[in-house]
Design an enzyme around this catalytic site. Structure first.
Site, short mmCIF file in Angstrom:
data_model
loop_
_atom_site.label_atom_id
_atom_site.label_comp_id
_atom_site.label_asym_id
_atom_site.label_seq_id
_atom_site.Cartn_x
_atom_site.Cartn_y
_atom_site.Cartn_z
N ASP A 1 0.85 -1.18 0.00
CA ASP A 1 0.00 0.00 0.00
C ASP A 1 0.89 1.22 0.00
O ASP A 1 1.74 1.38 0.86
CB ASP A 1 -0.90 -0.01 1.24
CG ASP A 1 -1.90 1.13 1.22
OD1 ASP A 1 -2.59 1.28 0.20
OD2 ASP A 1 -1.98 1.87 2.21
N GLU B 1 -1.46 -1.54 -5.50
CA GLU B 1 -2.71 -0.95 -5.95
C GLU B 1 -2.47 0.01 -7.11
O GLU B 1 -1.55 0.80 -7.08
CB GLU B 1 -3.39 -0.21 -4.80
CG GLU B 1 -4.83 0.11 -5.10
CD GLU B 1 -5.59 0.56 -3.86
OE1 GLU B 1 -6.82 0.51 -3.88
OE2 GLU B 1 -4.95 0.95 -2.89
N ASP C 1 -3.53 0.99 6.93
CA ASP C 1 -2.65 0.72 5.79
C ASP C 1 -2.30 -0.76 5.66
O ASP C 1 -2.25 -1.30 4.56
CB ASP C 1 -1.37 1.55 5.90
CG ASP C 1 -1.68 3.05 5.98
OD1 ASP C 1 -2.62 3.48 5.30
OD2 ASP C 1 -0.99 3.75 6.73
#
Ligand SMILES: [Zn+2]
Length: 396
Positions: A184, A268, A350
């Site tokens: 992340d 991501e 996170d």
């Protein structure tokens, strides 16, 4: 096991006065050739809807060297001029392929550089260039391994000179670690992994950024055209350079570390560009240079035989409980931790997101291998701009 690749070795050089003069002339001529051909192509397109390719453009150079106003072009290295035209040709090709903006004119305020691809020598820490014909001292900090394809001479805005050798080398495939991770890219930390590893932003950066802000304010107060203004402009440029180097080093280290320690890396696919444009978060986001972390991970994965895959950006990685799948619809950006109302798991925002990215990535990888579409570790390019694109396209 080794894989072929292109690598660059960059060193500081210390040219003497004669060499600096030669460089200045070559920078200027290259810029002229680039801009001349760009202008020529622009006009040609406007008037006749035509475009000249590399060979047609270089065919114009000999005539220019004979003309009275531009005969100084003959005093510099001809192959470097051709390579400047080649750069323009590449920039046009990227533009036609919709990979970058239309090429723009170069100014003397840009970073100055020229390429040499033939007839140079690099021996015992010294560099010999055709046409210049002197040995330039190079501060060699590591051994240049591989075959040198070409070199770049550049001058920064702060007046430092560098040589960068591009070599065809090989990369070692890292030994398997058996580990897969979700990644992340955050605001507070530069990167958070699903196993809880945090890579923080560099603390010294904000110190230099404060200094830079102050220096920029001082610069705006100085009188236009004054020596003091010039001195201050240099101070600002030095601070910019310092910040750029700190960031670059940090991202190099953290991406190598991630690639070394994990076989499969999932990340991501954020619409970084849009976020940077639209959010108040813009500054912190661009600070951690999210785009360049993604891009570096992608090519390092390829170099070292790892899998790197992006997970769809509409997948709600922060809001989904990584234990049971419940979605916390009202999660805001301020919530750094939360508790799942269904299974009572307590989540760090996170790490939870990174865990979800890992699960989604593994699922996607399985789907891809079932379809047989996953022939290498590269993801199929979508139509939308992706995180892995550099945030500012590199100048040719
Ligand atoms: Zn839950």
């Amino acid at each position: 096991m080794t894989k072929p690749c292109l690598k660059a070795f960059k060193f500081r050089i210390y040219p003497n006065k004669v060499e600096r003069t030669f460089f200045a002339r070559q920078f200027g001529c290259n810029r002229f050739a680039f801009n001349y051909m760009l202008e020529h192509n622009n006009t040609l397109y406007k008037e006749e809807k035509k475009h000249l390719g590399y060979f047609e453009m270089t065919a114009l150079l000999p005539a220019l060297k004979k003309q009275e106003q531009t005969k100084w072009l003959a005093e510099v290295n001809a192959q470097s001029l051709q390579l400047a035209v080649k750069d323009l040709d590449t920039a046009f090709k990227r533009f036609f392929d919709k990979k970058s903006e239309r090429p723009t004119f170069k100014t003397k305020h840009d970073r100055q550089c020229f390429k040499v691809a033939q007839d140079f020598k690099f021996e015992n820490g010294k560099l010999w260039l055709p046409k210049l014909k002197t040995w330039i001292k190079v501060k060699v900090s590591r051994e240049v391994i591989g075959k040198i394809l070409y070199l770049h001479i550049s001058k920064t805005v702060t007046g430092k000179y560098y040589v960068s050798f591009t070599v065809s080398g090989t990369n070692e495939t890292f030994a398997p670690t058996g580990k897969s991770i979700g990644l992340d890219l955050g605001i507070k930390d530069a990167a958070i992994l699903s196993d809880g590893t945090r890579y923080e932003n560099i603390k010294t950066l904000s110190k230099f950024e404060k200094k830079l802000k102050y220096a920029q304010r001082q610069l705006s107060k100085k009188q236009k055209g004054s020596k003091a203004k010039e001195r201050q402009r240099r101070k600002v440029a030095i601070l910019h350079e310092k910040i750029k180097h700190l960031r670059h080093d940090h991202i190099e280290k953290l991406t190598t570390d991630i690639i070394k320690n994990n076989d499969k890396i999932f990340c991501e696919d954020l619409a970084v560009k849009n976020m940077v444009k639209n959010h108040k978060l813009a500054k912190s986001l661009s600070d951690v240079s999210l785009g360049s972390i993604g891009a570096k991970l992608e090519y390092k994965a390829e170099w070292h035989g790892r899998v790197f895959l992006k997970v769809g950006r509409f997948f709600p990685s922060s809001k989904t409980c990584s234990s049971c799948g419940w979605i916390k619809e009202d999660l805001t950006l301020k919530d750094r931790a939360w508790t799942c109302q269904l299974c009572d798991s307590h989540h760090d925002r996170d790490i939870n997101a990174a865990k979800n990215i890992l699960a989604e990535g593994l699922k996607k990888l399985k789907d891809l291998s079932v379809c047989g579409a996953h022939s290498d570790n590269k993801q199929k390019q979508g139509e939308t701009p992706s995180l892995e694109e550099p945030m500012t396209p590199e100048k040719p």
